[in-house]
Structure formats: structure tokens, C-alpha cells
Design a protein around this motif. Sequence first.
Motif, PDB file in Angstrom:
ATOM      1  N   THR A  59      25.782  31.649  -9.521  1.00 24.55           N
ATOM      2  CA  THR A  59      27.207  31.413  -9.247  1.00 24.55           C
ATOM      3  C   THR A  59      27.412  30.174  -8.388  1.00 24.55           C
ATOM      4  N   GLY A  60      26.412  29.325  -8.331  1.00 29.95           N
ATOM      5  CA  GLY A  60      26.485  28.149  -7.462  1.00 29.95           C
ATOM      6  C   GLY A  60      27.648  27.231  -7.779  1.00 29.95           C
ATOM      7  N   GLN A  61      27.829  26.914  -9.061  1.00 26.96           N
ATOM      8  CA  GLN A  61      28.908  26.005  -9.436  1.00 26.96           C
ATOM      9  C   GLN A  61      30.274  26.602  -9.110  1.00 26.96           C
ATOM     10  N   GLN A  62      30.452  27.898  -9.425  1.00 20.61           N
ATOM     11  CA  GLN A  62      31.726  28.559  -9.128  1.00 20.61           C
ATOM     12  C   GLN A  62      31.983  28.610  -7.627  1.00 20.61           C
ATOM     13  N   PHE A  63      30.895  28.823  -6.860  1.00 18.82           N
ATOM     14  CA  PHE A  63      31.037  28.870  -5.408  1.00 18.82           C
ATOM     15  C   PHE A  63      31.491  27.519  -4.877  1.00 18.82           C
ATOM     16  N   LEU A  64      30.895  26.455  -5.378  1.00 16.55           N
ATOM     17  CA  LEU A  64      31.280  25.111  -4.938  1.00 16.55           C
ATOM     18  C   LEU A  64      32.747  24.833  -5.265  1.00 16.55           C
ATOM     19  N   ALA A  65      33.154  25.220  -6.474  1.00 17.69           N
ATOM     20  CA  ALA A  65      34.540  24.983  -6.884  1.00 17.69           C
ATOM     21  C   ALA A  65      35.515  25.810  -6.038  1.00 17.69           C
ATOM     22  N   LEU A  66      35.150  27.077  -5.788  1.00 15.43           N
ATOM     23  CA  LEU A  66      36.012  27.956  -5.007  1.00 15.43           C
ATOM     24  C   LEU A  66      36.200  27.444  -3.582  1.00 15.43           C
ATOM     25  N   MET A  67      35.124  26.937  -2.986  1.00 11.46           N
ATOM     26  CA  MET A  67      35.168  26.450  -1.614  1.00 11.46           C
ATOM     27  C   MET A  67      35.538  24.974  -1.518  1.00 11.46           C
ATOM     28  N   HIS A  68      35.811  24.359  -2.681  1.00  8.49           N
ATOM     29  CA  HIS A  68      36.168  22.935  -2.729  1.00  8.49           C
ATOM     30  C   HIS A  68      35.101  22.068  -2.062  1.00  8.49           C
ATOM     31  N   LEU A  69      33.859  22.343  -2.404  1.00 15.39           N
ATOM     32  CA  LEU A  69      32.743  21.592  -1.849  1.00 15.39           C
ATOM     33  C   LEU A  69      32.187  20.642  -2.907  1.00 15.39           C
ATOM     34  N   SER A  70      31.802  19.458  -2.488  1.00 12.63           N
ATOM     35  CA  SER A  70      31.195  18.491  -3.393  1.00 12.63           C
ATOM     36  C   SER A  70      29.678  18.594  -3.303  1.00 12.63           C
ATOM     37  N   GLN A  71      29.011  18.048  -4.319  1.00 13.79           N
ATOM     38  CA  GLN A  71      27.558  18.037  -4.301  1.00 13.79           C
ATOM     39  C   GLN A  71      27.041  17.201  -3.135  1.00 13.79           C
ATOM     40  N   THR A  72      27.783  16.158  -2.793  1.00 12.59           N
ATOM     41  CA  THR A  72      27.377  15.297  -1.677  1.00 12.59           C
ATOM     42  C   THR A  72      27.385  16.053  -0.363  1.00 12.59           C
ATOM     43  N   SER A  73      28.479  16.783  -0.099  1.00 13.68           N
ATOM     44  CA  SER A  73      28.571  17.536   1.149  1.00 13.68           C
ATOM     45  C   SER A  73      27.527  18.639   1.201  1.00 13.68           C
ATOM     46  N   LEU A  74      27.249  19.264   0.050  1.00 14.22           N
ATOM     47  CA  LEU A  74      26.228  20.313   0.002  1.00 14.22           C
ATOM     48  C   LEU A  74      24.853  19.723   0.299  1.00 14.22           C
ATOM     49  N   GLY A  75      24.585  18.544  -0.252  1.00 11.72           N
ATOM     50  CA  GLY A  75      23.298  17.903  -0.004  1.00 11.72           C
ATOM     51  C   GLY A  75      23.100  17.562   1.462  1.00 11.72           C
ATOM     52  N   ILE A  76      24.155  17.030   2.089  1.00  8.98           N
ATOM     53  CA  ILE A  76      24.068  16.683   3.506  1.00  8.98           C
ATOM     54  C   ILE A  76      23.920  17.936   4.358  1.00  8.98           C
ATOM     55  N   ALA A  77      24.726  18.978   4.058  1.00  8.97           N
ATOM     56  CA  ALA A  77      24.646  20.229   4.814  1.00  8.97           C
ATOM     57  C   ALA A  77      23.279  20.875   4.657  1.00  8.97           C
ATOM     58  N   GLY A  78      22.759  20.877   3.431  1.00  8.39           N
ATOM     59  CA  GLY A  78      21.437  21.442   3.200  1.00  8.39           C
ATOM     60  C   GLY A  78      20.361  20.697   3.962  1.00  8.39           C
ATOM     61  N   GLY A  79      20.490  19.371   4.019  1.00 10.50           N
ATOM     62  CA  GLY A  79      19.542  18.560   4.770  1.00 10.50           C
ATOM     63  C   GLY A  79      19.573  18.863   6.253  1.00 10.50           C
ATOM     64  N   VAL A  80      20.782  19.053   6.787  1.00  6.92           N
ATOM     65  CA  VAL A  80      20.929  19.368   8.215  1.00  6.92           C
ATOM     66  C   VAL A  80      20.286  20.712   8.540  1.00  6.92           C
ATOM     67  N   ILE A  81      20.554  21.716   7.691  1.00  5.67           N
ATOM     68  CA  ILE A  81      19.993  23.052   7.927  1.00  5.67           C
ATOM     69  C   ILE A  81      18.467  23.023   7.842  1.00  5.67           C
ATOM     70  N   LEU A  82      17.951  22.346   6.815  1.00  2.00           N
ATOM     71  CA  LEU A  82      16.503  22.237   6.674  1.00  2.00           C
ATOM     72  C   LEU A  82      15.889  21.530   7.880  1.00  2.00           C
ATOM     73  N   PHE A  83      16.581  20.509   8.377  1.00  2.33           N
ATOM     74  CA  PHE A  83      16.073  19.753   9.519  1.00  2.33           C
ATOM     75  C   PHE A  83      15.994  20.633  10.761  1.00  2.33           C
ATOM     76  N   LEU A  84      17.016  21.454  10.985  1.00  2.95           N
ATOM     77  CA  LEU A  84      17.026  22.335  12.153  1.00  2.95           C
ATOM     78  C   LEU A  84      15.917  23.384  12.056  1.00  2.95           C
ATOM     79  N   ILE A  85      15.724  23.947  10.839  1.00  2.84           N
ATOM     80  CA  ILE A  85      14.645  24.906  10.641  1.00  2.84           C
ATOM     81  C   ILE A  85      13.295  24.232  10.868  1.00  2.84           C
ATOM     82  N   ALA A  86      13.148  23.015  10.339  1.00  2.00           N
ATOM     83  CA  ALA A  86      11.885  22.283  10.477  1.00  2.00           C
ATOM     84  C   ALA A  86      11.565  21.986  11.931  1.00  2.00           C
ATOM     85  N   LEU A  87      12.583  21.664  12.724  1.00  2.00           N
ATOM     86  CA  LEU A  87      12.360  21.382  14.149  1.00  2.00           C
ATOM     87  C   LEU A  87      11.775  22.596  14.855  1.00  2.00           C
ATOM     88  N   ARG A  88      12.249  23.784  14.506  1.00  2.00           N
ATOM     89  CA  ARG A  88      11.723  25.003  15.132  1.00  2.00           C
ATOM     90  C   ARG A  88      10.304  25.296  14.677  1.00  2.00           C
TER      91      ARG A  88
END
Length: 200
Positions: A59-88
Motif C-alpha cells: 500500500t506504499g503508493q496509496q499511502f504516499l498519495a493519501l499523505m500527500h508525500l513525494s518520493q523526494t521527501s520520502l527519500g530524504i526522510a528515510g535517509g535521516v531515519i537510517l542515519f540516526l539508527i546508524a549513529l546509535r
Amino acid sequence: MESWSFASAFVLLLLVTDPLGSIPLFVAMLKQVPRARRVRMIVREVSVAFAVLLGFMLTGQQFLALMHLSQTSLGIAGGVILFLIALRMVFPHPDGVFGDLKGGEPFIVPLAIPLLAGPSALATVLLLVSRAPERMGEWIGALALTMLVCALVLGFSEKIGQVLGERVTTAFERLMGLVLTAIAVEMLLSGLREYIRSLA
């Protein structure tokens, strides 16, 4: 991300779930569970994590559309989350990679969520599908293989921990954290490049 293969997706999901790096935590939790119940508990928790991640994947595509999220914002957000996990992972925190976890037999929380199906894993499967929805079969296969490895590591966590030792396990976790940091930075840079191109 378009050039990512089944193998690279599998490696990324494996790094995000980090079963080997979480062996000390697995051992601590399993000690509180009777041996007769451990296999059933592991199957239950891994199945829940797989179902949650698969649901987000389908349901990824539907979720993005429902939340009005772009692939760019998802990529940046995913990178930030991964970075924080990696730091720990690189710089261990007293509460562990995923924060303070209460005692008792795991039931969905914290083993299935957030240990296996955490924010970074959810963001990763959403990102995979949003970038290449036509390769859904590959992503599902990579996710299934990742969950199988996690189940095996959970099942043999005590033996693996004894063989590797605490120092080797910690060193491996930090190495995986370093690799995950590089992946997170690449995701951030890719997202920023796409955002800059969209402004042109």
C-alpha cells in the motif's frame, strides 16, 4: 534507487533490521521465555513484522498519495531515519539502538515492532516500492528472505552470541552501522539532488 537489484535491496533490509547486531538484546529477551515457547514466539514475532512490512510495501503508493508525500521527501526522510539508527550502531547508546525496552515476554512490541519492523524498515520498503513499483515481486522476495534470516538469527541467537563473543558482536554492529551510515548519506544526497532538479 532505480538501479538497485534484489541483492542490494536484501542487503539494505538486512542492515536496517540488523539481526546480528541485535543478538545481545535477543539473548536477553529470550532468557525470560520458557524454551518450550521460544520457537512459537519467534515465528509469531517475525510473522507480525513481515505482515506489517508487507502491508506497507503493498500500500506504499496509496499511502504516499493519501499523505500527500513525494518520493523526494520520502527519500530524504528515510535517509535521516537510517542515519540516526546508524549513529546509535556506531556509537552505542545505554538504551540500545531502539531505545529503552521493558522486560517480559515480547508480544509484538518490542521484537516485531520496532526491532524488526521499525521506522527505518518501514521507510525503506516504502521507498523501494515508490521508486520501482513494477519490481514488486523482487522487493517482496527480498523482504521474505530478510525475515527468514532474522528468524534464523533469533532461533540461534544464544549459540551465535556464545561463538562470536560480546566484543566481536559489538564490532560487527559498529561495522554495519558504518555501512548503513554511507547508505543513509547516499539516500539524502539523492533526495536533495531530485529536489534541486525540481526547482529548475
